[in-house]
Design a protein around this motif. Structure first.
Motif, mmCIF file in Angstrom:
data_model
loop_
_atom_site.group_PDB
_atom_site.id
_atom_site.type_symbol
_atom_site.label_atom_id
_atom_site.label_comp_id
_atom_site.label_asym_id
_atom_site.label_seq_id
_atom_site.Cartn_x
_atom_site.Cartn_y
_atom_site.Cartn_z
ATOM 1 N N ILE A 102 39.913 54.898 42.215
ATOM 2 C CA ILE A 102 41.270 54.567 42.641
ATOM 3 C C ILE A 102 42.282 55.111 41.640
ATOM 4 C CG2 ILE A 102 42.882 52.678 43.119
ATOM 5 C CD1 ILE A 102 40.419 51.029 44.011
ATOM 6 N N PHE A 103 42.033 54.868 40.341
ATOM 7 C CA PHE A 103 42.929 55.323 39.294
ATOM 8 C C PHE A 103 42.452 56.599 38.620
ATOM 9 C CE2 PHE A 103 44.153 50.860 39.507
ATOM 10 C CZ PHE A 103 45.527 50.958 39.457
ATOM 11 N N TRP A 104 41.221 56.953 38.863
ATOM 12 C CA TRP A 104 40.684 58.129 38.201
ATOM 13 C C TRP A 104 40.108 59.090 39.242
ATOM 14 C CZ3 TRP A 104 35.362 58.472 39.033
ATOM 15 C CH2 TRP A 104 34.727 57.278 39.409
ATOM 16 N N ILE A 114 45.944 51.242 48.504
ATOM 17 C CA ILE A 114 46.259 50.464 49.714
ATOM 18 C C ILE A 114 44.995 50.052 50.471
ATOM 19 C CG2 ILE A 114 47.427 50.530 51.944
ATOM 20 C CD1 ILE A 114 49.292 50.161 49.553
ATOM 21 N N PRO A 115 44.037 50.973 50.743
ATOM 22 C CA PRO A 115 42.809 50.510 51.406
ATOM 23 C C PRO A 115 42.014 49.524 50.560
ATOM 24 C CG PRO A 115 42.620 52.833 50.767
ATOM 25 C CD PRO A 115 44.053 52.440 50.608
ATOM 26 N N TRP A 116 42.080 49.652 49.227
ATOM 27 C CA TRP A 116 41.374 48.683 48.382
ATOM 28 C C TRP A 116 42.010 47.303 48.507
ATOM 29 C CZ3 TRP A 116 36.868 48.187 46.021
ATOM 30 C CH2 TRP A 116 36.694 47.070 45.224
ATOM 31 N N PRO A 126 51.831 64.608 43.749
ATOM 32 C CA PRO A 126 52.383 63.553 42.889
ATOM 33 C C PRO A 126 51.390 62.416 42.710
ATOM 34 C CG PRO A 126 54.017 64.259 44.502
ATOM 35 C CD PRO A 126 52.721 64.926 44.880
ATOM 36 N N PHE A 127 51.292 61.924 41.493
ATOM 37 C CA PHE A 127 50.306 60.891 41.194
ATOM 38 C C PHE A 127 50.491 59.658 42.073
ATOM 39 C CE2 PHE A 127 48.912 57.115 38.802
ATOM 40 C CZ PHE A 127 47.575 57.439 38.619
ATOM 41 N N ILE A 128 51.741 59.292 42.372
ATOM 42 C CA ILE A 128 51.984 58.082 43.156
ATOM 43 C C ILE A 128 51.371 58.195 44.550
ATOM 44 C CG2 ILE A 128 54.245 58.911 43.922
ATOM 45 C CD1 ILE A 128 53.169 55.243 43.288
ATOM 46 N N LEU A 129 51.402 59.371 45.165
ATOM 47 C CA LEU A 129 50.795 59.563 46.477
ATOM 48 C C LEU A 129 49.280 59.456 46.386
ATOM 49 C CD1 LEU A 129 52.883 62.498 48.031
ATOM 50 C CD2 LEU A 129 53.258 60.025 48.206
ATOM 51 N N TRP A 130 48.718 60.098 45.396
ATOM 52 C CA TRP A 130 47.271 60.060 45.192
ATOM 53 C C TRP A 130 46.814 58.630 44.930
ATOM 54 C CZ3 TRP A 130 43.814 58.819 41.321
ATOM 55 C CH2 TRP A 130 42.535 59.364 41.426
ATOM 56 N N LEU A 131 47.606 57.877 44.139
ATOM 57 C CA LEU A 131 47.262 56.499 43.819
ATOM 58 C C LEU A 131 47.341 55.606 45.054
ATOM 59 C CD1 LEU A 131 46.670 54.202 41.792
ATOM 60 C CD2 LEU A 131 49.139 54.071 41.369
#
Length: 248
Positions: free
Chosen positions: A175-177, A60-62, A50-55
């Motif tokens: 982070i987003f890509w 969060i570390p950023w 799921p994209f939300i997990l990957w995101l």
């Protein structure tokens, strides 16, 4: 720890909701990103996750990195009373700011892990390597903050430079890509960013179930850069500490 707790409270002193804002603002940002990319743009799952997990594994570390560096850069100029009037180990000032930022950011790491658990993804021994990448993150932040906080009293532009670099870094860090979209000839350029190692490490631990030893060259590069920052930052800070009272 006492100074870090005090610093955390002082950030929201005078506001009616106090430390509520420390939790609300990052959560709101996460919800906005999730809504825009997951609901609005309907991003497809990445590598069947799921994209939300990957995101979250990158975002969060950023947040921790950005918040800590932004805060620790001003550690000396915001604590002139400790620098000028009190016998105090001044090189702890950036660390106090990092711990203060960590109070909220470690909570968000816990929330991220809870979300992964709800999705049934915390099911591997590799998940524990998040602790290692957190140690990497803190080490990197401490080394950088010794440089930026020691230079800021002499060069006021350092604060603006740090903010500009963080804005650029947010978008050049995957982070987003997905890193897989890059042509192979450009990959090494983006891997020069130390935060790539940490963001990818969070995803390796939580999503791809890989050990940190599976990227030996990245590991060697990251720790070479981080140790250079820690040693160089500590040396520079020690050299400039006697001059802080003169310029503050």
């Amino acid at each position: 720890m006492e100074l870090a707790r005090s610093d955390f409270k002082d950030k929201y002193l005078g506001s009616y909701l106090g430390t509520f804002w420390a939790f609300f603002q990052p959560m709101l940002l996460i919800l906005i990103y999730w809504f825009v990319f997951q609901v609005g743009l309907r991003n497809e799952p990445i590598d069947n996750y799921p994209f939300i997990l990957w995101l979250l594994a990158g975002l969060i570390p950023w947040f921790f990195f950005s918040d800590s560096i932004s805060s620790a850069t001003y550690a000396v100029v915001q604590n002139t009373f400790l620098v000028k009037k009190i016998v105090f180990k001044v090189n702890n000032l950036p660390i106090i700011k990092i711990v203060s930022s960590g109070i909220i950011n470690f909570l968000f790491i816990g929330i991220m892990l809870l979300i992964f658990l709800c999705y049934g993804e915390l099911n591997s021994i590799y998940n524990f390597f998040v602790v290692y990448y957190l140690f990497c993150l803190v080490s990197l932040v401490v080394g950088l903050s010794w440089f930026t906080s020691s230079l800021l009293p002499f060069f006021k532009d350092i604060g603006q430079i740090v903010n500009s670099i963080l804005q650029i870094g947010f978008w050049v860090t995957p982070i987003f890509w997905s890193f897989s979209i890059l042509p192979a000839k450009y990959e090494f350029i983006f891997k020069l960013n130390p935060m790539f190692y940490i963001v990818q490490g969070f995803r390796d631990s939580l999503i791809y179930h890989k050990g940190f030893w599976e990227h030996p060259w990245l590991l060697l590069y990251f720790w070479s850069v981080t140790l250079a920052l820690l040693i160089g930052g500590a040396f520079l800070y020690k050299k400039l500490v006697p001059h802080f009272p003169d310029v503050l």
